[in-house]
Design a protein around this motif. Structure first.
Motif, PDB file in Angstrom:
ATOM      1  N   ALA A 232     -19.341 -11.102  -5.724  1.00 41.02           N
ATOM      2  CA  ALA A 232     -17.936 -10.783  -5.990  1.00 41.02           C
ATOM      3  C   ALA A 232     -17.294 -10.103  -4.787  1.00 41.02           C
ATOM      4  N   GLN A 233     -18.045  -9.193  -4.136  1.00 44.28           N
ATOM      5  CA  GLN A 233     -17.522  -8.505  -2.964  1.00 44.28           C
ATOM      6  C   GLN A 233     -17.319  -9.475  -1.812  1.00 44.28           C
ATOM      7  N   ASP A 234     -18.285 -10.399  -1.632  1.00 49.46           N
ATOM      8  CA  ASP A 234     -18.155 -11.396  -0.566  1.00 49.46           C
ATOM      9  C   ASP A 234     -16.928 -12.272  -0.796  1.00 49.46           C
ATOM     10  N   LYS A 235     -16.720 -12.666  -2.059  1.00 52.31           N
ATOM     11  CA  LYS A 235     -15.543 -13.484  -2.376  1.00 52.31           C
ATOM     12  C   LYS A 235     -14.265 -12.704  -2.122  1.00 52.31           C
ATOM     13  N   HIS A 236     -14.275 -11.428  -2.518  1.00 49.03           N
ATOM     14  CA  HIS A 236     -13.106 -10.585  -2.274  1.00 49.03           C
ATOM     15  C   HIS A 236     -12.823 -10.471  -0.775  1.00 49.03           C
ATOM     16  N   ASP A 237     -13.887 -10.280   0.015  1.00 50.03           N
ATOM     17  CA  ASP A 237     -13.721 -10.165   1.463  1.00 50.03           C
ATOM     18  C   ASP A 237     -13.199 -11.474   2.052  1.00 50.03           C
ATOM     19  N   ARG A 238     -13.786 -12.619   1.572  1.00 51.83           N
ATOM     20  CA  ARG A 238     -13.317 -13.911   2.078  1.00 51.83           C
ATOM     21  C   ARG A 238     -11.849 -14.122   1.739  1.00 51.83           C
ATOM     22  N   ASP A 239     -11.483 -13.804   0.487  1.00 54.76           N
ATOM     23  CA  ASP A 239     -10.085 -13.975   0.077  1.00 54.76           C
ATOM     24  C   ASP A 239      -9.159 -13.079   0.892  1.00 54.76           C
ATOM     25  N   LYS A 240      -9.640 -11.840   1.145  1.00 60.42           N
ATOM     26  CA  LYS A 240      -8.812 -10.906   1.916  1.00 60.42           C
ATOM     27  C   LYS A 240      -8.616 -11.401   3.339  1.00 60.42           C
ATOM     28  N   TYR A 241      -9.704 -11.857   3.968  1.00 55.43           N
ATOM     29  CA  TYR A 241      -9.584 -12.320   5.350  1.00 55.43           C
ATOM     30  C   TYR A 241      -8.785 -13.622   5.428  1.00 55.43           C
ATOM     31  N   GLU A 242      -8.954 -14.464   4.407  1.00 54.24           N
ATOM     32  CA  GLU A 242      -8.169 -15.701   4.384  1.00 54.24           C
ATOM     33  C   GLU A 242      -6.691 -15.375   4.227  1.00 54.24           C
ATOM     34  N   HIS A 243      -6.414 -14.393   3.355  1.00 51.83           N
ATOM     35  CA  HIS A 243      -5.022 -13.981   3.179  1.00 51.83           C
ATOM     36  C   HIS A 243      -4.455 -13.432   4.483  1.00 51.83           C
ATOM     37  N   MET A 244      -5.259 -12.641   5.185  1.00 50.52           N
ATOM     38  CA  MET A 244      -4.804 -12.094   6.463  1.00 50.52           C
ATOM     39  C   MET A 244      -4.597 -13.197   7.489  1.00 50.52           C
ATOM     40  N   ALA A 245      -5.504 -14.209   7.467  1.00 56.40           N
ATOM     41  CA  ALA A 245      -5.421 -15.286   8.450  1.00 56.40           C
ATOM     42  C   ALA A 245      -4.217 -16.182   8.221  1.00 56.40           C
ATOM     43  N   TYR A 246      -3.781 -16.297   6.970  1.00 59.19           N
ATOM     44  CA  TYR A 246      -2.702 -17.228   6.632  1.00 59.19           C
ATOM     45  C   TYR A 246      -1.395 -16.537   6.239  1.00 59.19           C
ATOM     46  N   THR A 247      -1.290 -15.232   6.449  1.00 57.15           N
ATOM     47  CA  THR A 247      -0.099 -14.502   6.038  1.00 57.15           C
ATOM     48  C   THR A 247       0.579 -13.864   7.239  1.00 57.15           C
ATOM     49  N   ASP A 248       1.898 -13.983   7.276  1.00 54.30           N
ATOM     50  CA  ASP A 248       2.691 -13.324   8.303  1.00 54.30           C
ATOM     51  C   ASP A 248       2.867 -11.864   7.917  1.00 54.30           C
ATOM     52  N   PHE A 249       2.441 -10.945   8.759  1.00 54.37           N
ATOM     53  CA  PHE A 249       2.397  -9.526   8.405  1.00 54.37           C
ATOM     54  C   PHE A 249       3.791  -8.950   8.204  1.00 54.37           C
ATOM     55  N   LEU A 250       4.816  -9.459   8.888  1.00 48.46           N
ATOM     56  CA  LEU A 250       6.155  -8.866   8.816  1.00 48.46           C
ATOM     57  C   LEU A 250       6.888  -9.246   7.532  1.00 48.46           C
ATOM     58  N   THR A 251       6.795 -10.505   7.131  1.00 46.11           N
ATOM     59  CA  THR A 251       7.575 -10.990   5.986  1.00 46.11           C
ATOM     60  C   THR A 251       6.755 -11.164   4.718  1.00 46.11           C
ATOM     61  N   GLY A 252       5.434 -11.225   4.860  1.00 41.21           N
ATOM     62  CA  GLY A 252       4.586 -11.491   3.697  1.00 41.21           C
ATOM     63  C   GLY A 252       4.528 -12.956   3.334  1.00 41.21           C
ATOM     64  N   LEU A 253       5.230 -13.806   4.080  1.00 38.49           N
ATOM     65  CA  LEU A 253       5.191 -15.244   3.825  1.00 38.49           C
ATOM     66  C   LEU A 253       3.967 -15.866   4.494  1.00 38.49           C
ATOM     67  N   HIS A 254       3.729 -17.139   4.207  1.00 35.70           N
ATOM     68  CA  HIS A 254       2.668 -17.851   4.906  1.00 35.70           C
ATOM     69  C   HIS A 254       3.044 -18.011   6.377  1.00 35.70           C
ATOM     70  N   ASN A 255       2.009 -18.152   7.221  1.00 34.55           N
ATOM     71  CA  ASN A 255       2.267 -18.347   8.646  1.00 34.55           C
ATOM     72  C   ASN A 255       2.128 -19.821   9.027  1.00 34.55           C
ATOM     73  N   ARG A 256       2.255 -20.103  10.307  1.00 34.78           N
ATOM     74  CA  ARG A 256       2.247 -21.493  10.767  1.00 34.78           C
ATOM     75  C   ARG A 256       0.896 -22.162  10.522  1.00 34.78           C
ATOM     76  N   ALA A 257      -0.203 -21.383  10.678  1.00 36.29           N
ATOM     77  CA  ALA A 257      -1.531 -21.963  10.457  1.00 36.29           C
ATOM     78  C   ALA A 257      -1.670 -22.464   9.017  1.00 36.29           C
ATOM     79  N   TYR A 258      -1.180 -21.672   8.068  1.00 32.43           N
ATOM     80  CA  TYR A 258      -1.232 -22.084   6.658  1.00 32.43           C
ATOM     81  C   TYR A 258      -0.336 -23.301   6.437  1.00 32.43           C
ATOM     82  N   MET A 259       0.839 -23.289   7.048  1.00 29.98           N
ATOM     83  CA  MET A 259       1.766 -24.412   6.901  1.00 29.98           C
ATOM     84  C   MET A 259       1.137 -25.716   7.394  1.00 29.98           C
TER      85      MET A 259
END
Length: 419
Positions: A232-259
């Motif tokens: 469960a912790q590994d999944k949480h970490d993966r989800d968190k890092y995936e969210h960080m990788a695909y989220t624009d920090f300023l707006t909270g929207l998806h970033n270009r990589a996710y698009m």
């Protein structure tokens, strides 16, 4: 100075434990049976050692795990518990030293564990001796008594920890104390009560097969829980890092990589999609007139306006500095065009509140849009449709900004604000 007071506090607990051990030595039954029981407890406690869960509160690390000290102290007495805890904690300390997993202050923590567990266990021992005549012979009463003993040790444990946290400054208010006490789980107390009560009954019957079976069963359950918790912790970490990788920090929207990743999925659907590329007009002027903090507020305002107009199945991303891209699904060309035109008018009407030089500024801005309606009959990939939408945005910029330039096949329309 804080560390000095903490060490005095911990060593005081340990000294009390030593005095308890000395004063109860005469009642210790130093028989082969007693040492056999302690040996079994040592063996399985050491096997369980890697299953203990560490939790941090402020600057302090707390270990959680199955504890059998109540059943042991009721069978061997306070001196037996002191002997057990001293050997067990020393072995744990040496193990961490050898594996280089020890933390700063690990040695003083071992003194704390010995002191606190011996005092808690001794309190449970004397409560048991005092109440046993009233509870003896009734099985339900016995289990209530065992739960009471676990509650006594839990209360003392929390009080000792509150002393540590108070000295370290990790707990300062009544709210902090209340929050800490609420972390105590009744279910965990019930589990500890059942394990210790059953062990005590089995020890009195000398049922070694059942005793070892109970230890093994608890080990397997704890191991299974640890594995599931780690998954469960590994999944949480993966989800968190995936969210960080695909989220624009300023707006909270998806970033270009996710698009770009989602564009490939959208292409497989072969559905009509309105591809919108939007850009804030003269954004550099806003940054130069005010500052980048104000510019960020404008970007956030524009992102919020786009998000408000999008549906849950649409794709919205920040595709550049002040550029955003929308993939509008399940709409006709006319509906997409009307939506984008309303967005343009809304941005033109609104202003952004931002702090600049200790004043609240109301900043007006406009945006330009390019809309390309990608149909299922298209012979080009959706990436090409995105490029077409970007070219239409460029036309809006070239023709005066604050307008929508749209295309669907042979149809082309440029919408601009009225004069």
């Amino acid at each position: 100075m804080t560390q000095v007071r903490l060490h005095v506090y911990i060593l005081s607990l340990f000294l009390i434990a030593v005095l308890i051990a000395i004063s109860t030595f005469s009642t210790f039954d130093a028989t082969s049976l007693t040492f056999r029981v302690m040996g079994v407890y040592w063996l399985f406690s050491l096997l369980y050692y890697h299953l203990r869960v560490n939790s941090r509160r402020g600057s302090t690390s707390i270990e959680y795990g199955i504890n059998y000290s109540v059943s042991l102290v009721l069978f061997t007495g306070p001196f037996g518990l002191f002997l057990f805890e001293a050997v067990y904690r020393l072995a744990g300390y040496l193990y961490k030293k050898k594996t280089k997993t020890d933390e700063p202050g690990e040695g003083i923590q071992a003194f704390y564990n010995v002191g606190s567990f011996v005092i808690q266990g001794t309190a449970a021992y004397y409560v048991y001796q005092w109440l046993l005549p009233w509870f003896d012979g009734n099985l339900i009463a016995f289990w209530l008594l065992v739960f009471l003993l676990i509650a006594v040790t839990a209360v003392l444990s929390d009080l000792f920890l509150l002393g540590v946290f108070s000295l370290l400054g990790d707990i300062r208010t009544r709210a902090d104390v209340t929050a800490f006490l609420k972390e105590r789980s009744i279910l965990d107390m019930a589990k500890t009560s059942f394990s210790n009560g059953l062990l005590l009954l089995l020890l009195e019957q000398r049922n070694w097969t059942a005793i070892i079976g109970l230890f093994v069963l608890n080990y397997l359950v704890s191991q299974s829980y640890l594995v599931k918790a780690q998954i469960a912790q590994d999944k949480h970490d993966r989800d968190k890092y995936e969210h960080m990788a695909y989220t624009d920090f300023l707006t909270g929207l998806h970033n270009r990589a996710y698009m770009e990743m989602k564009m490939k999925e959208l292409e497989k659907t072969r559905e009509p999609i309105g591809i919108v590329v939007a850009d804030i007009d003269k954004f550099k002027t806003i940054n130069d007139t005010y500052n980048h903090s104000v510019g960020d507020r404008v970007i956030q305002h524009f992102a919020a306006a786009l998000k408000e107009s999008a549906r849950s199945d649409d794709l919205l991303a920040r595709s550049g500095g002040e550029e955003f891209t929308m993939f509008l699904r399940g709409r006709s060309y006319e509906t997409c065009l009307a939506l984008v035109e309303e967005l343009r008018r809304q941005v033109e009407r609104d202003t952004v509140e931002a702090e600049f030089r200790d004043e609240t500024k109301h900043i007006a801005y406009t945006a330009s849009f390019g809309l390309y309606f990608f149909t299922e009959q298209e012979d080009v990939p959706i990436e090409k449709g995105y490029i077409y939408a970007d070219q239409l945005l460029l036309e809006s910029k070239q023709h005066g900004r604050n307008r929508v330039t749209a295309s669907a096949g042979q149809r082309r329309k440029s919408a601009q604000p009225p004069n």
